[in-house]
Design an enzyme around this catalytic site. Structure first.
Site, PDB file in Angstrom:
ATOM      1  N   THR A  12      10.574   3.240  12.249  1.00  0.00           N
ATOM      2  CA  THR A  12      10.569   1.622  12.155  1.00  0.00           C
ATOM      3  C   THR A  12      12.683   1.400  13.233  1.00  0.00           C
ATOM      4  O   THR A  12      12.603   1.001  13.971  1.00  0.00           O
ATOM      5  CB  THR A  12      11.408   0.628  10.897  1.00  0.00           C
ATOM      6  OG1 THR A  12      10.493   0.945  10.279  1.00  0.00           O
ATOM      7  CG2 THR A  12      12.166  -0.909  11.325  1.00  0.00           C
ATOM      8  N   ASP A  56       4.310   6.765  12.863  1.00  0.00           N
ATOM      9  CA  ASP A  56       4.752   6.352  12.059  1.00  0.00           C
ATOM     10  C   ASP A  56       4.975   7.408  10.703  1.00  0.00           C
ATOM     11  O   ASP A  56       3.959   8.000  10.531  1.00  0.00           O
ATOM     12  CB  ASP A  56       4.012   4.677  11.289  1.00  0.00           C
ATOM     13  CG  ASP A  56       4.077   4.344  10.359  1.00  0.00           C
ATOM     14  OD1 ASP A  56       4.520   3.026  10.575  1.00  0.00           O
ATOM     15  OD2 ASP A  56       4.163   4.511   8.746  1.00  0.00           O
ATOM     16  N   THR A 161      14.616  10.120  -3.717  1.00  0.00           N
ATOM     17  CA  THR A 161      13.300   8.904  -3.340  1.00  0.00           C
ATOM     18  C   THR A 161      13.238   7.903  -2.705  1.00  0.00           C
ATOM     19  O   THR A 161      14.445   7.103  -2.459  1.00  0.00           O
ATOM     20  CB  THR A 161      13.283   9.191  -4.666  1.00  0.00           C
ATOM     21  OG1 THR A 161      12.803   9.848  -5.581  1.00  0.00           O
ATOM     22  CG2 THR A 161      11.083   8.270  -4.846  1.00  0.00           C
ATOM     23  N   THR A 271       8.922  14.600 -14.428  1.00  0.00           N
ATOM     24  CA  THR A 271       8.293  13.104 -14.754  1.00  0.00           C
ATOM     25  C   THR A 271       8.225  11.806 -13.924  1.00  0.00           C
ATOM     26  O   THR A 271       9.028  12.124 -12.704  1.00  0.00           O
ATOM     27  CB  THR A 271      10.576  13.052 -15.521  1.00  0.00           C
ATOM     28  OG1 THR A 271       9.979  11.338 -16.335  1.00  0.00           O
ATOM     29  CG2 THR A 271      11.172  12.988 -14.782  1.00  0.00           C
ATOM     30  N   GLN A 272       7.960  10.920 -14.382  1.00  0.00           N
ATOM     31  CA  GLN A 272       7.902   9.787 -13.484  1.00  0.00           C
ATOM     32  C   GLN A 272       8.948   8.908 -13.476  1.00  0.00           C
ATOM     33  O   GLN A 272       9.104   8.009 -12.901  1.00  0.00           O
ATOM     34  CB  GLN A 272       6.834   9.143 -14.212  1.00  0.00           C
ATOM     35  CG  GLN A 272       5.358   9.334 -13.793  1.00  0.00           C
ATOM     36  CD  GLN A 272       4.572   9.146 -15.138  1.00  0.00           C
ATOM     37  OE1 GLN A 272       4.857   7.387 -15.753  1.00  0.00           O
ATOM     38  NE2 GLN A 272       3.535   9.113 -15.419  1.00  0.00           N
TER      39      GLN A 272
HETATM   40  N1  ASP Z   1       6.249   2.569   8.444  1.00  0.00           N
HETATM   41  C1  ASP Z   1       7.616   3.364   8.813  1.00  0.00           C
HETATM   42  C2  ASP Z   1       7.990   4.634   8.374  1.00  0.00           C
HETATM   43  O1  ASP Z   1       8.277   4.977   7.524  1.00  0.00           O
HETATM   44  C3  ASP Z   1       8.879   2.535   7.865  1.00  0.00           C
HETATM   45  C4  ASP Z   1      10.357   3.075   8.476  1.00  0.00           C
HETATM   46  O2  ASP Z   1      10.219   3.184   8.814  1.00  0.00           O
HETATM   47  O3  ASP Z   1      11.016   2.494   7.462  1.00  0.00           O
HETATM   48  O4  ASP Z   1       7.581   5.127   9.899  1.00  0.00           O
END
Ligand code: ASP
Length: 336
Positions: A12, A56, A161, A271-272
């Site tokens: 993005t 992406d 994360t 762990t989750q």
């Molecule tokens: N789908 C995009 C990516 O991970 C989302 C982003 O860049 O925030 O390439």
């Protein structure tokens, strides 16, 4: 003056408005100063590299991580620091993989991205890039780590994360505080930053793809475990358990896990939960797993555990060495 290489992988952040159509399209990295003229004011030389094709980050994979590691290896002596522009979706996986592949890293690698494209008025990408470059170019504090910079915080990458698909605070590091915070000043927490290595950079060029993530959930079935045990060439499983490492205690589940381990598959228990640690043996529900030889991931994230398995199983053949490495803290990814 510090020399910084800014690598654009996609995501993005790199989207800008086409002047004629008004539609968002990936920007040309060569024109970074046109898009962000303020970068000229930072006291460093910036050179750029644009991956081809840009992707992406949902298309990120082991081969692309190895290419990124090689790119850094080839340019390591020329630059004092690296900034990687990357999509947020798999940013934590990429940061984790690079942290294992780049042994004895002595220079900062700061990965950043954004929730809103650079071409939009309220973009978070502008501040993220500026601070990432400033941190990579800092002459008084050199961070010998693969980090993620996002929403004014610098994190150890393999502790993060992605937790939010809406707000700018997209990343979370539940088991290690941020390494630096950006406000009026950039305040570094030196005691949390890894020490400079004693040896020269060593780059690994292999990763094992025969690994999976298996999430324990209340509807888990015998058939599900059977299907996993029948995956050809499976070598490693990151098993996401409940709380401090707990999983079902019934016979078919334990037999199923044992069958998988007996086939030579390494299983790491993570762990989750978004913070806290696996403590196998704390409850009955994890005692049997421990006895069977399931490895404790302790407070590692799922992303880092997957990258660690891919790294260890891809680069070391001896099972004893594999176990030792999976049980140890290699590059700050877990607490001892
Ligand atoms: N789908 C995009 C990516 O991970 C989302 C982003 O860049 O925030 O390439």
């Amino acid at each position: 003056m510090r020399n910084i290489l800014v690598i654009y992988t996609g995501g993005t952040i790199g989207m800008v408005k086409d002047v004629t159509s008004g539609a968002l399209k990936p920007f040309d990295m060569q024109k970074i100063y046109e898009v962000l003229p303020v970068l000229r004011k930072i006291n460093c030389n910036i050179e750029t590299y644009q991956c081809d094709p840009i992707i992406d980050s949902s298309d990120m994979n082991a081969d692309k991580w190895l290419l990124l590691a090689s790119l850094i290896e080839d340019n390591y002596s020329k630059y004092d620091g690296f900034v990687i522009l990357h999509g947020t979706d798999t940013m934590s996986y990429t940061a984790s993989a690079l942290s294992f592949l780049l042994k004895n890293l002595a220079k900062p690698i700061i990965i950043t991205g954004s929730q809103l494209p650079l071409g939009m008025i309220r973009t978070d990408g502008r501040d993220n890039i500026i601070s990432a470059v400033e941190i990579a170019a800092n002459e008084s504090v050199t961070i010998p780590e693969v980090c993620i910079f996002f929403d004014n915080k610098l994190y150890r990458g393999n502790r993060t994360t992605k937790i939010n698909a809406e707000y700018f605070e997209a990343f979370y590091s539940g088991n290690l505080p941020s390494l630096a915070k950006v406000g009026i000043n950039i305040s570094y927490k030196q005691h949390l930053i890894l020490p400079q290595p004693n040896d020269v950079l060593f780059v690994y060029h292999k990763l094992c793809n025969d690994v999976i993530i298996m999430k324990i959930h209340p509807a888990i079935s015998k058939e599900y475990l059977n299907a996993i045990s029948n995956i050809p060439n499976l070598k490693g499983i990151v098993m996401e358990t409940y709380g401090s490492g707990n999983a079902p205690t019934n016979e078919w589940f334990l037999q199923g896990i044992k069958k998988i381990i007996d086939k030579g598959v390494m299983i790491m228990n993570v762990t989750q939960c978004k913070a806290g640690s696996v403590e196998m043996g704390h409850y009955q529900a994890s005692c049997d797993l421990k006895d069977m030889g399931v490895i404790s991931g302790r407070d590692i994230t799922t992303e880092a555990a997957l990258a660690k398995m891919m790294f260890v199983l891809g680069n070391f053949n001896d099972r004893k060495v594999q176990k030792e490495l999976l049980n140890s803290n290699i590059c700050g990814e877990c607490s001892i």
